[in-house]
Enzyme design. Structure first.
Site, PDB file in Angstrom:
ATOM      1  N   TYR A 141       0.813  -1.217   0.000  1.00 23.61           N
ATOM      2  CA  TYR A 141       0.000   0.000   0.000  1.00 23.61           C
ATOM      3  C   TYR A 141       0.850   1.273   0.000  1.00 23.61           C
ATOM      4  CZ  TYR A 141      -3.765  -3.200   1.485  1.00 23.61           C
ATOM      5  OH  TYR A 141      -4.666  -4.239   1.589  1.00 23.61           O
ATOM      6  N   HIS A 182       0.167 -11.521   1.974  1.00 22.90           N
ATOM      7  CA  HIS A 182      -0.814 -10.714   1.250  1.00 22.90           C
ATOM      8  C   HIS A 182      -1.433 -11.498   0.091  1.00 22.90           C
ATOM      9  CE1 HIS A 182      -1.735  -6.258   0.085  1.00 22.90           C
ATOM     10  NE2 HIS A 182      -2.784  -7.028  -0.038  1.00 22.90           N
TER      11      HIS A 182
END
Length: 276
Positions: free
Chosen positions: A50, A108
């Site tokens: 991110y 992730h």
């Protein structure tokens, strides 16, 4: 504000309504997270990918909240799943977040060439070292989860996947619930699509709520489900908290059950072949 329930899993307590930070890169994320914390969010979800861990860390520092009252999740990217790279990933995340530990460290996305037992063994070691309080995985297929849970017997605290009123995760929930492993729903508003859905809007009118609040209430109505909507505007953050007040009835549940359940909106080129 309605109190936010928590789910206890593998020694941690995860607030059932959290705050996602996907697509909020850079310093602009700091005031957004500061706003969320000021409103009462205590579960913040970030990730290396991110590119906002520095900003999240700055927001946490400026909020000056008791560390034990916060739940912070971060995640390692799929190019960092070798044991040494996993360690470096968490070290870097902790530095950026200005934390001594995170509450949850997750894979992730799986990678096609990962050695899953080695990945999970490394994550367990990081947990034992106190650098994360718990471990979990995101975007795993059912065969991967069965390897992790039934063969390796990894102490996974939760599984994070895309989940909203237009995508069924019934099979995954049927597998996780007997194991008492919660499901964390990302993209719980179907990347904004829930807000304009006519069925959700109609149910919302009945409850004096928005369609988005109904989508979140539907997730929170389910046993063992956690939702992490993202919202840049303070008004939207506040509105999402309003979902905690909504109580759906059986008629509402039937109407939402009748919506299409095969709409997957997050499927990047490196995603595994979904078995749903």
């Amino acid at each position: 504000m309605e109190p936010i329930d928590t789910i206890e899993t593998q020694g941690i307590r995860i607030p059932r309504l959290g705050f996602g930070t996907f697509r909020m890169p850079g310093a602009d994320c700091q005031p957004v997270v500061e706003s969320a914390l000021a409103l009462g969010y205590r579960h913040i979800d970030t990730a290396t990918m991110y590119e906002n861990e520095d900003a999240v860390g700055a927001a946490l520092a400026s909020a000056n909240l008791e560390r034990e009252n916060l739940h912070i999740t971060t995640k390692a990217w799929h190019d960092s799943l070798q044991p040494d790279a996993l360690r470096r990933s968490l070290d870097t995340s902790l530095q950026r977040l200005r934390l001594e530990y995170v509450d949850l460290f997750m894979v992730h996305w799986p990678s096609r060439d990962m050695n899953l037992p080695a990945v999970l063994e490394t994550m367990q070691a990081l947990k034992e070292e106190g650098r994360t309080r718990a471990i979990g995985v995101c975007n795993f297929t059912m065969p991967m989860l069965k390897t992790a849970l039934d063969e390796v017997r990894a102490p996974l605290a939760c599984v994070q996947v895309e989940y909203h009123p237009f995508l069924s995760q019934a099979r995954l929930l049927d597998y996780l619930r007997p194991k008492q492993i919660p499901l964390v729903a990302y993209a719980p508003l179907a990347q904004g699509r829930a807000a304009s859905d006519p069925v959700l809007t109609r149910i919302g009118e009945k409850h004096q709520a928005t369609a988005a609040q109904i989508a979140l209430a539907w997730l929170l109505d389910q046993d063992g489900v956690i939702a992490i909507p993202k919202a840049k505007r303070t008004e939207s953050q506040q509105s999402n908290l309003g979902a905690l007040k909504v109580r759906l009835d059986d008629e509402d549940r039937r109407a939402i059950a009748a919506l299409p359940k095969d709409q997957r909106y997050v499927s990047p080129p490196f995603a595994p072949k979904w078995d749903d």
